[in-house]
Design a protein around this motif. Structure first.
Motif, mmCIF file in Angstrom:
data_model
loop_
_atom_site.group_PDB
_atom_site.id
_atom_site.type_symbol
_atom_site.label_atom_id
_atom_site.label_comp_id
_atom_site.label_asym_id
_atom_site.label_seq_id
_atom_site.Cartn_x
_atom_site.Cartn_y
_atom_site.Cartn_z
ATOM 1 N N UNK A 1353 0.824 -1.200 0.000
ATOM 2 C CA UNK A 1353 0.000 0.000 0.000
ATOM 3 C C UNK A 1353 0.867 1.263 0.000
ATOM 4 N N UNK A 1354 2.026 1.196 0.656
ATOM 5 C CA UNK A 1354 2.940 2.345 0.633
ATOM 6 C C UNK A 1354 3.409 2.621 -0.791
ATOM 7 N N UNK A 1355 3.704 1.560 -1.547
ATOM 8 C CA UNK A 1355 4.109 1.750 -2.949
ATOM 9 C C UNK A 1355 2.970 2.341 -3.775
ATOM 10 N N UNK A 1356 1.743 1.915 -3.468
ATOM 11 C CA UNK A 1356 0.573 2.471 -4.156
ATOM 12 C C UNK A 1356 0.465 3.964 -3.856
ATOM 13 N N UNK A 1357 0.667 4.338 -2.590
ATOM 14 C CA UNK A 1357 0.565 5.744 -2.205
ATOM 15 C C UNK A 1357 1.591 6.596 -2.948
ATOM 16 N N UNK A 1358 2.825 6.095 -3.035
ATOM 17 C CA UNK A 1358 3.876 6.848 -3.720
ATOM 18 C C UNK A 1358 3.604 6.905 -5.222
ATOM 19 N N UNK A 1360 0.844 7.103 -6.732
ATOM 20 C CA UNK A 1360 -0.184 8.102 -7.034
ATOM 21 C C UNK A 1360 0.049 9.408 -6.282
ATOM 22 N N UNK A 1361 1.222 9.579 -5.668
ATOM 23 C CA UNK A 1361 1.591 10.808 -4.969
ATOM 24 C C UNK A 1361 0.606 11.192 -3.868
ATOM 25 N N UNK A 1362 0.073 10.190 -3.178
ATOM 26 C CA UNK A 1362 -0.816 10.496 -2.065
ATOM 27 C C UNK A 1362 -0.066 11.204 -0.944
ATOM 28 N N UNK A 1363 1.248 10.971 -0.858
ATOM 29 C CA UNK A 1363 2.019 11.561 0.245
ATOM 30 C C UNK A 1363 1.996 13.080 0.197
ATOM 31 N N UNK A 1364 1.763 13.650 -0.989
ATOM 32 C CA UNK A 1364 1.713 15.109 -1.104
ATOM 33 C C UNK A 1364 0.493 15.702 -0.419
ATOM 34 N N UNK A 1406 2.275 5.778 5.063
ATOM 35 C CA UNK A 1406 1.877 5.782 3.653
ATOM 36 C C UNK A 1406 0.856 4.693 3.366
ATOM 37 N N UNK A 1407 1.093 3.508 3.887
ATOM 38 C CA UNK A 1407 0.117 2.443 3.715
ATOM 39 C C UNK A 1407 -1.169 2.727 4.460
ATOM 40 N N UNK A 1408 -1.038 3.373 5.623
ATOM 41 C CA UNK A 1408 -2.224 3.679 6.420
ATOM 42 C C UNK A 1408 -3.191 4.595 5.690
ATOM 43 N N UNK A 1409 -2.677 5.600 4.985
ATOM 44 C CA UNK A 1409 -3.593 6.551 4.343
ATOM 45 C C UNK A 1409 -4.309 5.906 3.159
ATOM 46 N N UNK A 1435 -6.456 2.055 -8.788
ATOM 47 C CA UNK A 1435 -5.404 2.575 -7.917
ATOM 48 C C UNK A 1435 -4.439 1.467 -7.526
ATOM 49 N N UNK A 1436 -4.982 0.282 -7.237
ATOM 50 C CA UNK A 1436 -4.152 -0.832 -6.772
ATOM 51 C C UNK A 1436 -3.473 -1.573 -7.909
ATOM 52 N N UNK A 1437 -3.959 -1.419 -9.124
ATOM 53 C CA UNK A 1437 -3.405 -2.161 -10.260
ATOM 54 C C UNK A 1437 -1.958 -1.759 -10.528
ATOM 55 N N UNK A 1438 -1.133 -2.726 -11.000
ATOM 56 C CA UNK A 1438 -1.479 -4.125 -11.248
ATOM 57 C C UNK A 1438 -1.439 -4.940 -9.956
#
Length: 1706
Positions: A1353-1358, A1360-1364, A1406-1409, A1435-1438
């Motif tokens: 999930x942390x990789x997914x967040x990065x 899609x730039x959720x960390x911003x 990151x995974x938490x959000x 969002x989660x793909x692939x």
């Protein structure tokens, strides 16, 4: 505790009334009469001192004197150290304790000591001198976490409790203990009872306000607590204050002669040293400049932009630490000299290394680096200035005075060395040296250990157990003191921690290296010298006026204290009014728990500590005080996850008081909301009595675990039960279900059958198809409902005879008794036997006439049925059934026919004559055995007069077939000249339900794990028989072939009916869906059944469904509970223990199928079992009571095998697994509503009211309003999600970290993360379940683990730039996110997928959000899962697939070695702050060794495993993933040998290297593996080839023999051999087993192990010993395969013992 459960509480500054106090809810309450003084009770009960108080101890006169005074009144005994005050307390305790025992008084005696060391010491004394049930209590034992039950248990079992005062104070405040429960309170070192010390608080808050006052006994050597006393009046004031607080009178001895004679008094001497004359100003200036330089560098970090409070606090702490190091070094330089300053720098350097944390942020690492560089520079400065200054070079011979002149050591330290040197004549000296600072103790300890000329002394140091990094733990303190007491340590450098109470009887000297500062310190430290002629040495600087004045004041004060104590009048010394201090408090009526303004602040901090936090946020309160003229008002801000966030306190006269008052108000509100329980502690979630998940008071021990085995019954299939077979005369109408068989082999035909039952079957069972698997073909059986069929009474009887005859003839016995057994031989069907037709299973299986029947019609083949009935009648009349010898002529001509047989065209059977051409495939029955055969051929060249084949054993005993039948059966053949018939014998039924193991006649090979070379092709069982001994049955071969299919078919049908029956009990009948019986059957079928399906896949899905349903329910039902409490509640609801309890409550255990179908034990109606298993458990009913009597943890229990009553043992966890699988089945069959309906049936509260969803959305809209500055940011995030929130506050909450509290946020994402975690778990698991229907359940689990984890999930967040969009206030978090984003960008440039081990791990935030955003969308969409998945799937793909699945390296290595039979050796060592893991794999002639290094052991192990995988791949060692796991999971179910090994490695019997071309999946795995290996930061790697560079430890010939214990029980030799191979790192041995089938019984073994049978197994074993070749041996023949392998293993073990490789122990 719910928020609406209001507690009755009163805010009271005064103690509760006597009436309310008597209602304190505590089962262990100990009371005395209100207002009755303890001294009065004592005087009434104790008329004179009993000898019992002095038993085992000879008290001194003055001890008896003080003891008697203490019996009469509350007393403070002021006696010198070493005078035996503790023994006076023991005498008092024994006296009062004996009186209490005699009167049945069960109150407590509590002994308090101010330090842990004193608690340990006094506990041992009391334990040694009394017979009380005594225990010690202090914080390190985790008592702060005890609840009411823990305290109740302890109070109920103990008589004396020895504890630190804070423990008692907390227990009183929390109402776990009340003063009414205490008879005697003993205060050791009671002079501490002043100010805010727990002694004083106990007396002020409880004792003086209580109507129940226990007796008080205090002990001290100095009742003065200040530095000294200025006058007699000052001394009297301090005495009176102590007496007032303690409600006691000071007592000391008038005549001190005895005391002075018996208590050793140390000889006090002064040792003078010169002032330090060597100037260190230049060196100190260099250090000062160095410190200033590095402090400026650290301060520069503080000025960096975007600074957050956590990083600012870290920098401040680092600057403080830097200054502390600098100050310590300078102090040692001035006080001890240059050598010790160098040692101080070394100590500080070691501390820095120990504290260094590479997992921290870059700022933290940089700050630590500056500290390290500072200390390195200081060490360099000292070395440059004085290059030869080390303690190692300092000796007595090179001139100590010169060292003083050079400043290497200080005159003070030199004088100390001189004192030690003077001890040389006394080798057993025990000396305590008191120093002021911890660094002094550490440094001199190090310095002393390097002095050769004082090496005969053993040195150690002792410091306090505070939070300082220099402090010692309580365990280390105790060990050090024990070493000093027993003489292992001669010189003990200690701080004031050893001043009070530490008892070392043989301490001969006390040195005050640093002078005492108070009278108490002076008296207490002097008292440590307990030995006769001991010394008390004060080290004084010459000419130091301040030190001289200090000592003068201390000595004068001591004399004033002594004189005042001796000259006080006992009757007037307590003129001061009893102490009474009014404090504002909050009181809980139900328990008596209180919180005062003094304790309120600490309680708020404790509450915050229990709130969820992470390494970026520590929950703590924030106080905002504002002044209004002369008054202050404080506002308390609690963390975002607290029950509430803000509260304002009342006005007060000071800021400190306002802080206390607002905390008191907060405690009151938290209690009313349920966040604090009735004992005023942070609520810990526990199932309440009315919780549905708590249906029993206690869960059974081990419930829901694999270790616990339980005996359960088996549910009866009600649809197959009936009573019609027992009805007298008259026909019956039954429900008919047509059974057709269709073979996939052209030209292969099977007769159809009809199932007749009394009940109407469910449609999906009545119209189903079942595939049956034979060895080289498969048969599809189709069941269809036909309607009703009426049978008249004759048809019923003939049908029953048909059943009884064929099922017993094929799968049982038609004849009971034999000549050899001595039992009269009888025909089973001679008379009607009602016991063959049982009510629980009553149905008919009748053949169909296929020439008449069609899809629309049904015609029972009555011709066949009547023919079988005729045979039964024939057998009833035959005299061959008797025991006497007879000839076939006795059957009569009517039976045999009147025509003489002709060899040309007619064969005479026992009941008729048959043409040759009609004999082929004819079904016949042998009248002398009752066995059924089919005719293969007529052997024209043979007759009954022919001899047996020469190779047959029969030829040695019998001359011909006629001779055989005559001698063995007493039969004289009438037509011995007829040709013999070649017959195929009927065989036992086989399990035809699994495609994983196919069968053919006479061969059962259903156990998984058999390798190809183990399979044995069994020869067909053909016999030769004289025709006249055979009766034609009159059924076709197709009917007979169908009979072999019926056991498996009916077993599957019974299972489906059982599943249908369970479905009816659950009673979920929606109009729009139907849960199929086959789906439910899958949910109640375990892996042990060895079928093509099992519950594992559904269990995985059901686990996610259950987690989601419970999470959603809790989230909405408890809006004020934080994530930690919700997680705890969820854990109860979904844990295996709860699921087991719910499952057994619903009697689910009776439906579970937990053993492979055994056709030999299956019986049809009318059939008598020939494999009975009588019940031995003592339960008369089919249902087993749910009691611990029928549970066990024994590993010898056989799982699944049912007795004749249906009782079978089952793993407790199986029931919990089945519950989850059922949930998954209902979710698959009927969606979430169906699953929720099942949860309701199970009594799991998971219902969600729509109103609660509305409330959740409204709450978010109110308190998570989006600021104007965040509007655009929220829109940007919505566009990334392709979803527009109706409540924007939900999304803002989802991206807000708890640290944002620093910037004013009153909300955080934790609750939404709790919900979103379960949402994504369910959605992804369901996606994988539906997308990959044919993969192994284990692989499905791995896919879910790879997809549903925080790192993914942390990789997914990065991505899609959720960390911003993350809202936080943590510099550490920001820095780690930036590091991870950078790492992820570099990784994407080199790899398509990130490694599963090694490299940077993403911050959990990151995974938490990602999870919290999923939870926010779920609430905003009103729990629409399809909407969440629609937005999150892109969002989660692939999403990972089986081809892309990348296992952790060590697990991959483990599976690979398991597949090829190699063990893995693991060695772990520490190098600085890292862990180095060495993994070794011993191949046949090569030892592969690789190392990995990391701060974490798991990461280091992964690094080493990556390299080993690469090495093994280069040697061609690979396997197709999951193949071996499937095999050995099944094998583990059957082979208990492997469960006894202490290893995680699965054992295999095959060691072949795969030479097949690599599949694309393998190639992808290999590429990923190489990439991971190259990207891992591996410090060490090596590969040793033993042929090139042999090592002694690797050479088996040089290895010492290994002792092995050998068990002769089944599996014992193999277990021993496998353990030996594991220990010596040899490859696993391989077995090759062969089977022979004899035509006559064979005797195997002798004595008690003698067995007779037809099947003989022989096993060979091959063991490859590295560098020593191969050993191949064979075992003895045995009756089963495993025993033959045990025999081979035993032979090999004895061979290894002969070679000296092992020693077999008796």
């Amino acid at each position: 505790m719910g928020a609406n459960n209001k507690r009755k509480a009163s805010e009271s500054p005064s103690p509760p009334s006597s009436d309310s106090s008597t209602n304190i809810a505590n089962p262990h309450k100990r009371v005395c009469s209100v207002g009755e003084s303890m001294s009065t009770i004592i005087e009434d009960e104790v008329k004179e001192t009993t000898a019992e108080s002095f038993k085992g101890f000879n008290p001194r006169r003055y001890q008896i004197e003080v003891f008697k005074v203490a019996l009469r009144r509350n007393t403070i005994a002021v006696l010198e150290t070493g005078s035996g005050k503790t023994m006076i307390a023991v005498m008092l305790m024994k006296e009062i304790g004996n009186v209490m025992r005699n009167n049945g008084d069960n109150r407590l005696i509590i002994f308090m000591a101010p330090t842990v060391n004193l608690v340990n010491q006094q506990f041992e004394v009391i334990k040694r001198h009394t017979d009380f049930k005594v225990e010690e209590y202090y914080g390190a034992k985790g008592i702060d976490e005890w609840n009411a039950k823990c305290w109740e248990k302890e109070i109920g079992t103990k008589e004396v409790m020895v504890m630190t005062p804070q423990i008692l104070l907390d227990a009183l405040r929390n109402a776990f203990i009340t003063l009414a429960m205490i008879r005697l309170l003993v205060f050791d070192e009671c002079h501490r009872a002043s100010g805010n010390h727990p002694y004083a608080k106990i007396m002020k808050e409880f004792y003086h306000k209580s109507d129940y006052k226990p007796n008080i006994f205090g002990m001290t050597a100095s009742p003065v607590v200040r530095k000294g006393v200025s006058s007699i009046i000052d001394c009297e004031v301090q005495f009176s204050e102590l007496e007032s607080i303690m409600d006691s009178q000071i007592y000391t001895l008038d005549g001190r002669t005895e005391l002075e004679q018996l208590v050793p008094s140390a000889q006090e001497t002064n040792r003078y040293y010169s002032a330090n004359s060597f100037p260190h100003e230049a060196l100190a200036k260099k250090m000062e400049d160095s410190w200033a330089k590095f402090d400026a560098k650290v301060a520069h970090f503080q000025a960096s932009p975007n600074q957050f409070k956590d990083t600012d606090d870290t920098i401040k702490a680092m600057r403080k630490r830097l200054y502390s190091y600098h100050a310590k070094i300078l102090y040692c330089l001035d006080d001890l000299g240059l050598i010790c300053a160098y040692e101080a720098a070394q100590v500080c350097m070691e501390t820095v290394r120990a504290l260094n944390n590479i997992d921290g942020c870059e700022l933290s690492r940089a700050s630590f680096l500056q500290c390290k560089k500072f200390l390195e520079e200081v060490l360099d400065i000292i070395k440059e200035t004085f290059p030869h200054v080390t303690a190692d070079s300092f000796t007595e011979e090179n001139g100590c005075l010169e060292a003083i002149k050079m400043g290497h050591i200080s005159p003070k330290l030199y004088e100390l060395l001189q004192i030690f040197h003077s001890f040389e004549g006394s080798k057993k000296v025990l000396c305590m040296i008191f120093v002021e600072r911890i660094i002094t103790a550490k440094v001199i300890d190090r310095f002393m250990k390097k002095l050769d000329f004082l090496s005969y002394f053993t040195v150690s140091f002792l410091t306090g157990g505070n939070t300082s990094v220099d402090a010692l733990t309580p365990k280390m303190q105790k060990n050090t003191l024990d070493s000093f007491r027993c003489g292992k340590v001669n010189l003990l450098f200690t701080t004031d921690v050893a001043e009070e109470g530490i008892d070392v009887h043989n301490c001969s000297c006390v040195i005050r290296f640093d002078l005492p500062k108070t009278v108490r310190s002076y008296v207490q430290s002097r008292g440590r010298a307990r030995q006769n002629d001991s010394k008390y040495i004060l080290m004084i600087e010459r000419g130091n006026i301040n030190q001289r004045n200090l000592l003068f004041d201390i000595i004068r004060s001591e004399r004033s204290v002594t004189d005042t104590a001796l000259n006080r009048c006992p009757d007037t010394c307590t003129s001061k009014e009893p102490f009474c201090e009014e404090t504002k408090a909050y009181f809980v009526e139900s328990t008596g728990a209180t919180v005062t303004i003094d304790s309120s602040v600490s309680l708020i901090y404790r509450y915050c500590e229990k709130l969820p936090g992470d390494k970026y946020f520590t929950p703590k309160p924030i106080f905002q005080c504002e002044s209004y003229g002369n008054s202050y008002v404080c506002t308390l801000i609690l963390p975002p996850n607290a029950a509430f966030q803000n509260i304002e306190g009342p006005e007060s006269r000071s800021s400190h008081l306002s802080k206390q008052l607002v905390c008191l108000e907060a405690c009151k509100k938290l209690h009313q909301m349920g966040a604090l329980d009735d004992h005023l502690l942070p609520s810990i979630e526990e199932p309440s009595e009315n919780d549905q998940i708590k249906m029993t008071k206690e869960s059974a021990s081990g419930a829901g675990t694999t270790k616990r085995k339980e005996l359960h019954g088996t549910s009866i299939v009600r649809a197959l039960s009936g009573t019609w077979a027992h009805r007298p005369n008259g026909g019956v109408t039954l429900q008919a279900y047509k059974i057709n068989f269709s073979c996939d082999r052209v030209g292969e035909h099977y007769s159809g059958f009809v199932l007749l039952v009394e009940a109407t079957l469910d449609d999906d069972v009545a119209n189903t198809e079942v595939d049956l698997y034979l060895v080289d073909k498969s048969v599809k059986s189709s069941i269809s409902s036909y309607g009703q069929v009426h049978l008249d009474s004759e048809q019923v009887e003939k049908s029953k005879l048909f059943h009884e005859f064929l099922f017993n003839g094929l799968y049982g016995k038609l004849f009971v008794g034999s000549k050899s057994s001595g039992i009269q031989r009888n025909f089973l069907l001679e008379t009607k036997n009602k016991s063959l037709w049982n009510t629980p299973t009553m149905y008919l299986l009748l053949p169909l006439d296929l020439s008449i029947s069609s899809d629309e019609t049904l015609s029972i083949d009555w011709k066949v049925i009547y023919a079988c009935a005729f045979v039964v009648e024939f057998l009833k009349k035959g005299s061959l059934l008797g025991a006497e010898p007879c000839s076939t002529s006795s059957m009569g001509d009517s039976a045999l026919g009147s025509t003489s047989p002709s060899r040309s065209n007619v064969i005479q059977l026992a009941n008729n004559s048959v043409q040759f051409h009609n004999l082929k495939d004819m079904v016949v029955l042998a009248i002398h055995t009752g066995r059924i055969y089919s005719v293969l051929d007529v052997k024209l060249e043979t007759s009954a007069e022919s001899p047996f084949e020469e190779s047959s054993d029969m030829a040695l005993v019998y001359t011909s077939f006629s001779d055989y039948f005559n001698k063995k059966y007493g039969i004289e053949l009438r037509h011995p000249g007829q040709p013999l018939l070649l017959l195929k014998q009927s065989h036992n039924p086989h399990n035809l339900l699994s495609s994983k193991s196919r069968h053919e006649g006479g061969s059962i090979n259903s156990r998984a794990g058999n390798t190809a070379h183990d399979k044995v092709q069994k020869p067909q069982a053909h016999v030769h028989m004289p025709p006249e001994l055979l009766v034609g049955v009159g059924i076709s071969i197709n009917v007979l072939k169908s009979f072999y299919l019926l056991p498996s078919l009916m077993h599957r049908l019974e299972s489906l009916l059982l599943a249908s029956q369970l479905r009816e009990e659950i009673a979920y009948h929606p109009s729009n869906c139907h849960i199929s019986s086959l789906l439910i059957l899958e949910a109640i079928t375990t892996l042990r059944c060895n079928e093509d399906f099992s519950l594992e896949r559904l269990e995985l899905l059901g686990d996610s469904v259950l987690k989601y349903a419970v999470s959603c329910h809790l989230f909405l039902k408890y809006p004020n509970k934080h994530e930690g409490l919700l997680s705890t509640r969820r854990s109860w609801a979904v844990c295996n223990s709860t699921l087991h309890k719910l499952g057994t409550y619903r009697k689910l255990q009776g439906y579970i199928r937990d053993v492979e179908f055994d056709p030999r034990r299956w019986t049809a109606p009318g059939q008598c079992s020939i494999h009975p298993l009588p019940c031995t458990c003592g339960v008369e009913t089919s249902e087993v009571p749910l009691e611990d009597t029928y549970a066990s943890a024994s590993t010898s229990i056989v799982i699944g095998k049912a007795c004749d009553r249906g009782h079978r043992w089952m793993c407790s966890k199986t029931i919990a697994d089945c519950v989850e699988a059922l949930i998954g089945a209902y979710y698959v069959g009927g969606g979430l509503n169906a699953a929720l309906s099942l949860l309701k049936w199970l009594s799991i509260d998971a219902e969600v009211e729509p109103l609660l969803v509305d409330q959740a959305m409204s709450s978010a809209a109110l308190w998570s309003r989006v600021p104007h500055s965040k509007v655009e940011e929220i829109k940007s995030l919505e566009s990334k999600l392709n979803y527009e929130f109706s409540v924007k506050g939900l999304l803002l909450e989802a991206v807000t970290h708890a640290s944002h509290q620093e910037l004013g946020a009153s909300y955080c994402y934790q609750r939404l993360e709790f919900l979103g975690d379960s949402v994504l778990d369910l959605l992804i698991t369901n996606h994988l379940f539906q997308s990959h229907t044919n993969i192994d359940p284990g692989e499905l689990t791995d896919l879910r683990s790879a997809s549903v984890n925080n790192e993914n999930f942390a990789r997914v967040a990065v991505k899609h730039n959720f960390q911003n969009h993350l809202q936080h206030a943590s510099g550490f978090l920001l820095e780690q996110i930036e590091e991870y984003v950078k790492y992820s960008g570099e990784l994407l440039d080199t790899l398509k997928s990130p490694p599963s081990q090694g490299g940077s791990k993403g911050p959990k935030v990151l995974g938490d959000i990602v999870e919290s955003i999923a939870g926010a969308i779920l609430i905003d969409s009103r729990l629409d899962l399809s909407t969440v998945w629609g937005k999150f799937k892109p969002v989660l793909s692939p999403i990972v697939t089986p081809e892309e699945l990348d296992l952790p390296p060590f697990r991959e290595l483990n599976e690979l070695c398991s597949h090829h039979g190699y063990f893995i050796s693991v060695k772990c060592t520490s190098v600085e702050q890292d862990v180095v893991v060495e993994l070794g794999v011993q191949l046949k002639d090569v030892l592969l060794v690789r190392k990995g290094r990391d701060r974490k052991q798991k990461a280091a192990k992964g690094q080493a495993a990556l390299l080993l995988l690469k090495d093994l791949e280069e040697r061609g060692l690979s396997h197709s993933r999951y193949v071996s796991r499937k095999q050995y999971e099944h094998k583990a179910l059957d082979d208990s040998v492997f469960s006894k090994l202490d290893t995680k490695i699965t054992l295999t019997q095959e060691d072949s290297v795969s030479k097949e071309p690599k599949s694309s999946k393998k190639q992808k795995m290999t590429e990923s593996m190489r990439a991971r290996a190259s990207s891992a930061d591996i410090s060490y790697s090596e590969c040793h080839n033993l042929d090139d560079s042999p090592k002694k430890e690797c050479s088996p010939s040089l290895t010492a023999p290994v002792n092995v214990s050998l068990s002769t029980k089944k599996g014992g030799p193999r277990t021993t051999l496998y353990g030996l191979c594991k220990k010596l790192q040899w490859p696993m041995p391989k077995f090759h087993s062969t089977e022979e089938i004899a035509r006559s019984p064979v005797v195997v073994s002798e004595g008690p192990e003698k067995k007779v049978g037809f099947n003989i197994f022989t096993s060979k074993i091959t063991l490859h010993i590295p560098n020593c070749g191969v050993i191949e041996l064979g075992g003895e023949p045995k009756m089963d395969k495993k025993s033959s392998q045990d025999s081979a293993a035993l032979v090999l073990l004895h061979e290894l013992a002969k070679q000296g490789r092992c020693v077999i122990l008796d």
